[in-house]
Design a protein around this motif. Sequence first.
Motif, PDB file in Angstrom:
ATOM      1  N   THR A 201      46.203  45.571  39.168  1.00 25.34           N
ATOM      2  CA  THR A 201      45.655  46.749  38.493  1.00 25.34           C
ATOM      3  C   THR A 201      45.206  46.352  37.091  1.00 25.34           C
TER       4      THR A 201
ATOM      5  N   ASP B   4      48.241  45.703  35.020  1.00 28.57           N
ATOM      6  CA  ASP B   4      48.793  44.363  35.277  1.00 28.57           C
ATOM      7  C   ASP B   4      47.997  43.299  34.526  1.00 28.57           C
TER       8      ASP B   4
ATOM      9  N   GLY C 190      37.489  52.802  34.539  1.00 32.69           N
ATOM     10  CA  GLY C 190      38.830  52.770  35.090  1.00 32.69           C
ATOM     11  C   GLY C 190      39.889  53.117  34.066  1.00 32.69           C
TER      12      GLY C 190
ATOM     13  N   GLY D 176      45.797  52.314  35.974  1.00 30.39           N
ATOM     14  CA  GLY D 176      46.167  52.281  37.384  1.00 30.39           C
ATOM     15  C   GLY D 176      45.057  51.856  38.319  1.00 30.39           C
ATOM     16  N   THR D 177      43.872  51.610  37.793  1.00 33.80           N
ATOM     17  CA  THR D 177      42.734  51.236  38.640  1.00 33.80           C
ATOM     18  C   THR D 177      42.983  49.881  39.301  1.00 33.80           C
ATOM     19  N   ALA D 178      42.752  49.826  40.605  1.00 33.80           N
ATOM     20  CA  ALA D 178      42.960  48.591  41.375  1.00 33.80           C
ATOM     21  C   ALA D 178      41.956  47.519  40.969  1.00 33.80           C
TER      22      ALA D 178
END
Length: 87
Positions: free
Chosen positions: A27, A30, A66, A69-71
């Motif tokens: 994400t 991350d 994004g 939390g955006t993948a």
Amino acid sequence: MADVHLPSVLRPLFADLPRHVDVDAATVGDAIARLDEQWPGLKDRLCEPGPALRQHIHVYVDGERGDLGTAVEPRSRLDVIAAISGG
């Protein structure tokens, strides 16, 4: 690995910070955490406590706006943009 493009305004604040960094992340949050491991304090420049992106920071994943939390796919491009205001 995602290709993260960082704004030039961060470079004077972090020694050896390149404009483009490859990051292994699932994400946006991350990706920022991985960058903060290598350049401590970077997350604080991009995120509010809570966590959320700071009001003047915008992130685009493969051209789409994004949030934390955006993948992120292995070949995604993340563009971190610092909005500039004035008048």
